[in-house]
Scaffold this active site. Structure first.
Site, short mmCIF file in Angstrom:
data_model
loop_
_atom_site.label_atom_id
_atom_site.label_comp_id
_atom_site.label_asym_id
_atom_site.label_seq_id
_atom_site.Cartn_x
_atom_site.Cartn_y
_atom_site.Cartn_z
N CYS A 131 0.84 -1.20 0.00
CA CYS A 131 0.00 0.00 0.00
C CYS A 131 0.87 1.25 0.00
CB CYS A 131 -0.92 -0.01 1.21
SG CYS A 131 -1.95 1.45 1.33
N CYS A 134 -0.56 4.10 2.17
CA CYS A 134 -0.38 3.91 3.61
C CYS A 134 1.08 4.11 4.02
CB CYS A 134 -0.79 2.51 4.06
SG CYS A 134 -2.21 1.83 3.24
N ASP A 135 2.00 3.56 3.26
CA ASP A 135 3.39 3.45 3.72
C ASP A 135 4.41 4.28 2.93
OD1 ASP A 135 2.52 1.64 5.60
OD2 ASP A 135 2.84 -0.08 4.30
#
Ligand code: NDP
Length: 304
Positions: A131, A134-135
């Site tokens: 992701c 997200c990261d």
């Protein structure tokens, strides 16, 4: 006693949320269950520009709008993990709760496939991620490798260039699978380079963190190690359907088989979205599936 509901929707991604909107608005008592926050893959998508009518929108913003609309007519969101659905439409959760439904819609989507190479299990969460939204920020000024050439890989690679110093896309053929527009954007991005004809063979770890990846040329079998601090595989999806594996409604790849009404071989059990056997997996096709499944469930339940 088990709780009785008209419609249980498993999964609160675009398919499930659209089904909840239509089911509850039609007057069915509707419960939508998800083990995570509502939004599904929208929450992991930086930007959506092909959902008709909303222009360019962030994935989480679209998810929030869809969620609010999906519960506006009385649908209930229930947090929990579904472990089994029976032939007679009993939906059992990991915490022991059982919901008895007149109709069930499976809308659990699909998760990213792992590469299945040595050291991957140790690398996940320590440099390997599925992701970018997200990261991505963890990889500021770092070198990152994206595996795969589909739309997910191309779009996530683009997004990662906001943080990473360089992004290398590795594909196993000499052509991408993703759209021409996404390919063009990648080609024009100076922070992205592409390695063709290679597959990942092993993750290299240093002190428990990703420090490189071994790639193999599919033609010559020659191997090389590419130094990197991040690896993002986007090599396709695996459907989240293990909880219905005993119903005889899955194809050989685990996707749910259904007719045009989106009803499976088990009467009253429907499917919608990415976990369905189909060709085109988009937000708009997922929401359309949800609407069709919920409408047919309504007709079947009420006889109207
Ligand atoms: P895809 O199946 O489209 O692409 C997977 C990519 O990974 C391909 O390049 C494939 O190579 C490669 N690959 C598969 N297995 C391996 C392996 N073992 N080793 C190395 N490479 C591998 O998956 P996506 O997740 O990108 O997309 C799924 C669906 O979602 C598609 O229908 C896509 O169009 C859609 N989507 C649409 C978006 C949009 O419209 N904006 C955004 C994101 C996804 P090969 O081509 O050689 O098979």
């Amino acid at each position: 006693m088990d709780r009785q509901v008209d419609l249980v929707i498993i999964g609160a991604g675009p398919a499930g949320m659209a089904a909840a909107l239509y089911g509850s608005r039609a007057g069915l008592s509707t419960v939508m269950i998800d083990a995570s926050a509502p939004g599904g893959k929208l929450l992991k998508t930086y930007q959506i520009e092909n959902y008709p009518g909303v222009g360019t929108v962030s994935g989480p913003d679209l998810a929030m709008q869809m969620y609010q609309q999906s519960i506006a007519f009385g649908a209930e969101f229930l947090y929990g993990e579904v472990v089994e659905v029976t032939q007679d439409k009993k939906v059992r959760l990991a915490d022991g709760t059982v919901l008895e439904a007149k109709a069930v819609i499976i809308g659990t989507g699909a998760r990213e496939k792992e590469m299945g190479i040595p050291n991957e299990a140790e690398a996940i969460g320590h440099g390997e991620s599925f992701c970018a939204v997200c990261d991505g920020a963890f990889f500021r000024n770092k070198d990152v490798v994206v595996i795969g050439g589909g739309n997910s890989a191309l779009e996530e690679a683009q997004f990662l260039t906001r943080f990473a110093s360089h992004v290398t896309i590795v594909i196993r053929r000499d052509v991408f699978r993703g759209s021409v527009k996404a390919q063009k954007e990648v080609e024009e991005n100076e922070k992205i380079s592409v390695i063709y004809h290679h597959i990942p063979k092993e993750v290299v770890l240093t002190d428990g963190k990703v420090s490189g990846i071994v790639l193999e040329n599919v033609q010559t079998k020659e191997q090389q190690t590419l130094a990197c601090q991040g690896i993002f595989p986007f090599i396709g999806q695996v459907p989240e359907t293990s909880f219905v594996k005993d119903l005889g409604i899955l194809n050989e790849r685990g996707y749910v088989i259904a007719n045009e009404q989106l009803e499976t071989a088990v009467k009253g059990i429907y499917v919608a979205g990415d976990c369905k056997e189909k060709d085109l997996r988009q937000v708009v096709t997922a929401t359309a599936d949800g609407v069709i499944a919920a409408t047919n469930a309504f007709h079947a339940i009420t006889g109207m």
